[in-house]
Design an enzyme around this catalytic site. Structure first.
Site, mmCIF file in Angstrom:
data_model
loop_
_atom_site.group_PDB
_atom_site.id
_atom_site.type_symbol
_atom_site.label_atom_id
_atom_site.label_comp_id
_atom_site.label_asym_id
_atom_site.label_seq_id
_atom_site.Cartn_x
_atom_site.Cartn_y
_atom_site.Cartn_z
ATOM 1 N N THR A 72 -48.792 -35.799 -54.748
ATOM 2 C CA THR A 72 -49.152 -34.912 -55.865
ATOM 3 C C THR A 72 -49.121 -33.436 -55.456
ATOM 4 O O THR A 72 -49.600 -32.585 -56.189
ATOM 5 C CB THR A 72 -50.564 -35.265 -56.405
ATOM 6 O OG1 THR A 72 -51.442 -35.442 -55.300
ATOM 7 C CG2 THR A 72 -50.548 -36.523 -57.237
ATOM 8 N N THR A 121 -54.503 -38.260 -55.087
ATOM 9 C CA THR A 121 -55.472 -37.238 -55.482
ATOM 10 C C THR A 121 -54.877 -36.464 -56.658
ATOM 11 O O THR A 121 -53.809 -35.865 -56.538
ATOM 12 C CB THR A 121 -55.743 -36.280 -54.303
ATOM 13 O OG1 THR A 121 -56.122 -37.075 -53.187
ATOM 14 C CG2 THR A 121 -56.848 -35.303 -54.617
ATOM 15 N N GLU A 150 -59.254 -41.919 -52.190
ATOM 16 C CA GLU A 150 -59.004 -42.297 -50.808
ATOM 17 C C GLU A 150 -59.808 -41.354 -49.910
ATOM 18 O O GLU A 150 -59.686 -40.142 -50.026
ATOM 19 C CB GLU A 150 -57.488 -42.129 -50.664
ATOM 20 C CG GLU A 150 -56.953 -41.680 -49.396
ATOM 21 C CD GLU A 150 -56.883 -42.839 -48.466
ATOM 22 O OE1 GLU A 150 -57.159 -42.627 -47.300
ATOM 23 O OE2 GLU A 150 -56.560 -43.959 -48.924
ATOM 24 N N LYS A 162 -64.155 -36.562 -54.675
ATOM 25 C CA LYS A 162 -63.137 -36.493 -53.612
ATOM 26 C C LYS A 162 -62.835 -35.027 -53.268
ATOM 27 O O LYS A 162 -62.836 -34.620 -52.111
ATOM 28 C CB LYS A 162 -61.864 -37.202 -54.104
ATOM 29 C CG LYS A 162 -60.608 -36.894 -53.373
ATOM 30 C CD LYS A 162 -60.571 -37.577 -52.038
ATOM 31 C CE LYS A 162 -59.398 -37.102 -51.209
ATOM 32 N NZ LYS A 162 -59.445 -37.548 -49.857
ATOM 33 N N PHE A 204 -67.790 -31.361 -38.012
ATOM 34 C CA PHE A 204 -66.888 -30.391 -38.650
ATOM 35 C C PHE A 204 -67.322 -28.938 -38.464
ATOM 36 O O PHE A 204 -66.666 -28.051 -38.979
ATOM 37 C CB PHE A 204 -66.692 -30.704 -40.141
ATOM 38 C CG PHE A 204 -65.437 -31.506 -40.386
ATOM 39 C CD1 PHE A 204 -65.278 -32.748 -39.813
ATOM 40 C CD2 PHE A 204 -64.411 -31.014 -41.174
ATOM 41 C CE1 PHE A 204 -64.117 -33.486 -40.010
ATOM 42 C CE2 PHE A 204 -63.240 -31.743 -41.378
ATOM 43 C CZ PHE A 204 -63.102 -32.983 -40.797
ATOM 44 N N CYS A 248 -54.241 -32.474 -46.768
ATOM 45 C CA CYS A 248 -55.353 -32.495 -47.731
ATOM 46 C C CYS A 248 -56.124 -31.184 -47.821
ATOM 47 O O CYS A 248 -56.144 -30.553 -48.876
ATOM 48 C CB CYS A 248 -56.308 -33.632 -47.373
ATOM 49 S SG CYS A 248 -55.636 -35.226 -47.833
HETATM 50 N N1 LIG Z 1 -52.432 -38.260 -46.355
HETATM 51 C C1 LIG Z 1 -53.735 -38.386 -46.502
HETATM 52 O O1 LIG Z 1 -54.466 -38.510 -45.523
HETATM 53 C C2 LIG Z 1 -54.374 -38.405 -47.868
HETATM 54 C C3 LIG Z 1 -55.756 -38.585 -47.939
HETATM 55 C C4 LIG Z 1 -56.346 -38.656 -49.198
HETATM 56 C C5 LIG Z 1 -55.579 -38.535 -50.334
HETATM 57 N N2 LIG Z 1 -54.243 -38.339 -50.245
HETATM 58 C C6 LIG Z 1 -53.483 -38.269 -51.503
HETATM 59 O O2 LIG Z 1 -52.778 -39.493 -51.653
HETATM 60 C C7 LIG Z 1 -51.506 -39.269 -52.276
HETATM 61 C C8 LIG Z 1 -50.402 -39.772 -51.372
HETATM 62 O O3 LIG Z 1 -50.458 -39.082 -50.153
HETATM 63 P P1 LIG Z 1 -49.547 -39.496 -48.908
HETATM 64 O O4 LIG Z 1 -49.962 -38.610 -47.795
HETATM 65 O O5 LIG Z 1 -49.553 -40.960 -48.709
HETATM 66 O O6 LIG Z 1 -48.109 -39.056 -49.492
HETATM 67 P P2 LIG Z 1 -46.668 -39.372 -48.885
HETATM 68 O O7 LIG Z 1 -45.787 -38.312 -49.394
HETATM 69 O O8 LIG Z 1 -46.782 -39.626 -47.422
HETATM 70 O O9 LIG Z 1 -46.268 -40.772 -49.562
HETATM 71 C C9 LIG Z 1 -45.911 -40.942 -50.895
HETATM 72 C C10 LIG Z 1 -44.840 -42.026 -50.952
HETATM 73 O O10 LIG Z 1 -44.606 -42.374 -52.303
HETATM 74 C C11 LIG Z 1 -43.209 -42.620 -52.463
HETATM 75 N N3 LIG Z 1 -42.872 -42.562 -53.896
HETATM 76 C C12 LIG Z 1 -42.762 -41.473 -54.686
HETATM 77 N N4 LIG Z 1 -42.453 -41.844 -55.946
HETATM 78 C C13 LIG Z 1 -42.365 -43.187 -55.960
HETATM 79 C C14 LIG Z 1 -42.083 -44.146 -56.962
HETATM 80 N N5 LIG Z 1 -41.819 -43.804 -58.226
HETATM 81 N N6 LIG Z 1 -42.074 -45.451 -56.612
HETATM 82 C C15 LIG Z 1 -42.321 -45.825 -55.335
HETATM 83 N N7 LIG Z 1 -42.587 -44.962 -54.353
HETATM 84 C C16 LIG Z 1 -42.634 -43.656 -54.650
HETATM 85 C C17 LIG Z 1 -42.570 -41.560 -51.602
HETATM 86 O O11 LIG Z 1 -41.228 -41.876 -51.277
HETATM 87 C C18 LIG Z 1 -43.499 -41.580 -50.377
HETATM 88 O O12 LIG Z 1 -43.076 -42.517 -49.404
HETATM 89 C C19 LIG Z 1 -51.447 -37.767 -52.567
HETATM 90 O O13 LIG Z 1 -51.919 -37.547 -53.870
HETATM 91 C C20 LIG Z 1 -52.424 -37.192 -51.552
HETATM 92 O O14 LIG Z 1 -52.971 -35.987 -52.019
HETATM 93 C C21 LIG Z 1 -53.619 -38.280 -49.023
#
Ligand SMILES: NC(=O)c1ccc[n+]([C@@H]2O[C@H](COP(=O)([O-])OP(=O)(O)OC[C@H]3O[C@@H](n4cnc5c(N)ncnc54)[C@H](O)[C@@H]3O)[C@@H](O)[C@H]2O)c1
Length: 505
Positions: free
Chosen positions: A95, A129, A161, A217, A262, A273
């Site tokens: 996002t 998120t 998450e 969150k 922290f 994040c």
């Molecule tokens: N990385 C973290 O530690 C963390 C922690 C809390 C919240 N978040 C939130 O969680 C969400 C995901 O974060 P992330 O770090 O895993 O992102 P990321 O970019 O690593 O992973 C997202 C995945 O979704 C896939 N994708 C996109 N569109 C798709 C579709 N239509 N069908 C299938 N797959 C699709 C992408 O190819 C990618 O592999 C975000 O909103 C982020 O803000 C992340």
């Protein structure tokens, strides 16, 4: 602690988006005994997973994925049609817009793909998120898509998450709380299904509105970011008055209202994040006419810390980094991950190169180092920490990997042209570094100070200087580290160093 509840039927789960969040969610739910299908749009990522290769580094994840694939509880596909079999469908797509803002294009296009395919009694659960303003639209968008497809409505929930990269598997399996946000769930069947999914968790399950869940969150991340920027501001006071931030925070932490977690001074926070959520909050609130000066200051302090790393290096090098060769120790945004998203290393290396320094980076995550080289034009990468240190005029600790803490500092000093260290994570022992002959600076612990006895005098402000006639801290001569110069590093160089350095030239 969570455990698979014997005798209870498993829940059929689909997770859409197999990034850091989705893949951990998939593997951990499979580990808890549920039948999980992970769906991913990137063919390279699906190929890697089907081939048994992890698309990124997360401790313990590869083992969970392999074990659960072997027993058939975890499968991967690129076909969104697979979700039609699921009782619960998680959405974990990105996002961020990559520029410090939110974007909802990805999630909207993902919803387009999956909502008309959901079974009538399935629950849709958003793990991504979401921007707070999008929450009001979410159930309307989903409802309209179901209606247009001639299908009945489905429950829509948020399940934010709270895991941390580096300990995500453990955080998922042993959460401190599980938050269920209800966006649309008229008969409560969505919440009931998620409670069944998480029935093995001993953590409290907190049910609330979707807006409260999203803000809980966001609030958690804003608070953590604030704590870090607070510690950095406090560290500045410590430097100003000759204090030691470790002692100061150590004493503060005994107050249970404050706690020590922290409250870490250094070059500030990075990752996917915290930086984004602070800047996105400030920008989004400003658009609706709501000033958020505290969060704006948190972001500003955080960026300032990255610049202070450059200033500290310049100070110890005699006023400028131009022409100096700097060993950059660590590039990932924190240890135990290969994630480079908004890593302070990118800003610091780019700025050092702009200022005329040669930057030689090393990180234990080889794949992160390769991506780093592509992100920072002109940076050089080394295949070992020793090679990065060879002939360096200064070292900058950017990521506090264990391997750096355990270095032989006498050997390190002898490899370098000048034994200068700026510890951007306050992670190294001042005494050990100074004993090894380093000129050492960190954040809030003075320069060349010891943990319990700061050696340097407090910095002198312009006002005090006027009163006393002393030079200001800006006029304070940089420490002459020439006395600590090691023996010629050629003696220690391995024959491969030139090759290593040429990797990204
Ligand atoms: N990385 C973290 O530690 C963390 C922690 C809390 C919240 N978040 C939130 O969680 C969400 C995901 O974060 P992330 O770090 O895993 O992102 P990321 O970019 O690593 O992973 C997202 C995945 O979704 C896939 N994708 C996109 N569109 C798709 C579709 N239509 N069908 C299938 N797959 C699709 C992408 O190819 C990618 O592999 C975000 O909103 C982020 O803000 C992340």
């Amino acid at each position: 602690m969570c455990a698979f509840v014997k005798g209870e039927p498993s829940v059929r789960v689909s997770v859409v988006g197999l990034g850091y969040v989705g893949l951990v969610t998939s593997a951990c739910l499979a580990e808890q005994g549920h039948d999980v299908v992970g769906i991913e749009v990137s063919s390279a990522r699906i190929e890697a997973l089907l081939d048994g290769r992890m698309p990124f580094h997360e401790p313990g994840l590869a083992e969970l994925v392999q074990a659960n694939r072997e027993v058939g509880r975890l499968t991967f596909t690129a076909d969104p049609a697979a979700i039609s079999q699921a009782d619960v469908v998680f959405v974990a797509v990105g996002t961020h817009d990559g520029n410090g803002g939110w974007q909802t294009r990805t999630i909207q296009s993902c919803l387009n793909d999956i909502v008309p395919r959901l079974a009538d009694d399935a629950a849709l659960v958003i793990r991504s998120t979401l921007p707070p303003w999008f929450l009001a639209h979410l159930p309307i968008i989903v409802g309209r898509m179901r209606q247009e497809a001639g299908l009945g409505e489905v429950p829509v929930l948020l399940n934010p998450e709270f895991t941390k990269e580096g300990t995500a598997v453990q955080d998922f399996l042993e959460p401190e709380r599980v938050v269920l946000g209800i966006a649309h769930d008229v008969d409560g069947r969505g919440a009931a299904r998620l409670r069944r999914l998480y029935r093995g968790m001993s953590a409290p399950i907190l049910e609330m509105s979707a807006t409260d869940a999203a803000l809980s969150k966001l609030g958690a991340n804003l608070f953590l970011a604030t704590k870090i920027s607070f510690a950095n501001e406090l560290a500045q006071l410590c430097d100003q008055y000759g204090g030691n931030v470790d002692q100061v925070v150590g004493a503060m932490a005994y107050d249970h209202r404050i706690g020590g977690a922290f409250l870490r001074a250094g070059i500030g926070f990075g990752g996917s994040c915290l930086p984004h959520q602070v800047t996105m909050t400030v920008a989004t609130a400003a658009k609706s006419g709501l000033p958020t000066p505290l969060f704006a200051a948190v972001a500003e302090v955080n960026l300032r810390q990255r610049e202070r790393m450059i200033d500290r290096l310049a100070g110890l090098l005699g006023g400028s980094v131009a022409g100096a060769r700097i060993a950059l120790l660590g590039v990932t945004f924190k240890p135990d991950t290969d994630d480079l998203r908004d890593a302070p290393s990118i800003h610091i290396a780019t700025r050092l190169i702009e200022e005329g320094a040669t930057v030689v980076a090393f990180d234990p995550m080889t794949n992160a180092l390769e991506r780093f080289a592509a992100l920072v034009p002109g940076v050089r990468v080394a295949s070992s920490v020793e090679i990065a240190l060879d002939d360096a005029d200064a070292a900058a600790l950017v990521t506090e990997w264990g391997v750096f803490r355990q270095l032989d500092w006498v050997d390190a000093a002898s490899r370098m042209r000048r034994a200068i260290m700026v510890d951007g994570r306050n992670a190294l022992s001042v005494v050990e570094l100074v004993d090894a002959g380093f000129a050492y600076a960190s954040f809030g612990r003075g320069i060349r100070g010891q943990t319990d006895v700061p050696v340097t005098a407090p910095l002198v402000t312009a006002v005090e200087a006027e009163a006393t006639g002393a030079p200001t801290s800006h006029e304070t001569p940089a420490i002459d580290a020439s006395a600590t110069e090691g023996s010629p590093s050629e003696r220690h160089r391995s024959g491969t160093s030139d090759l290593d350095l040429a990797l990204t030239d």
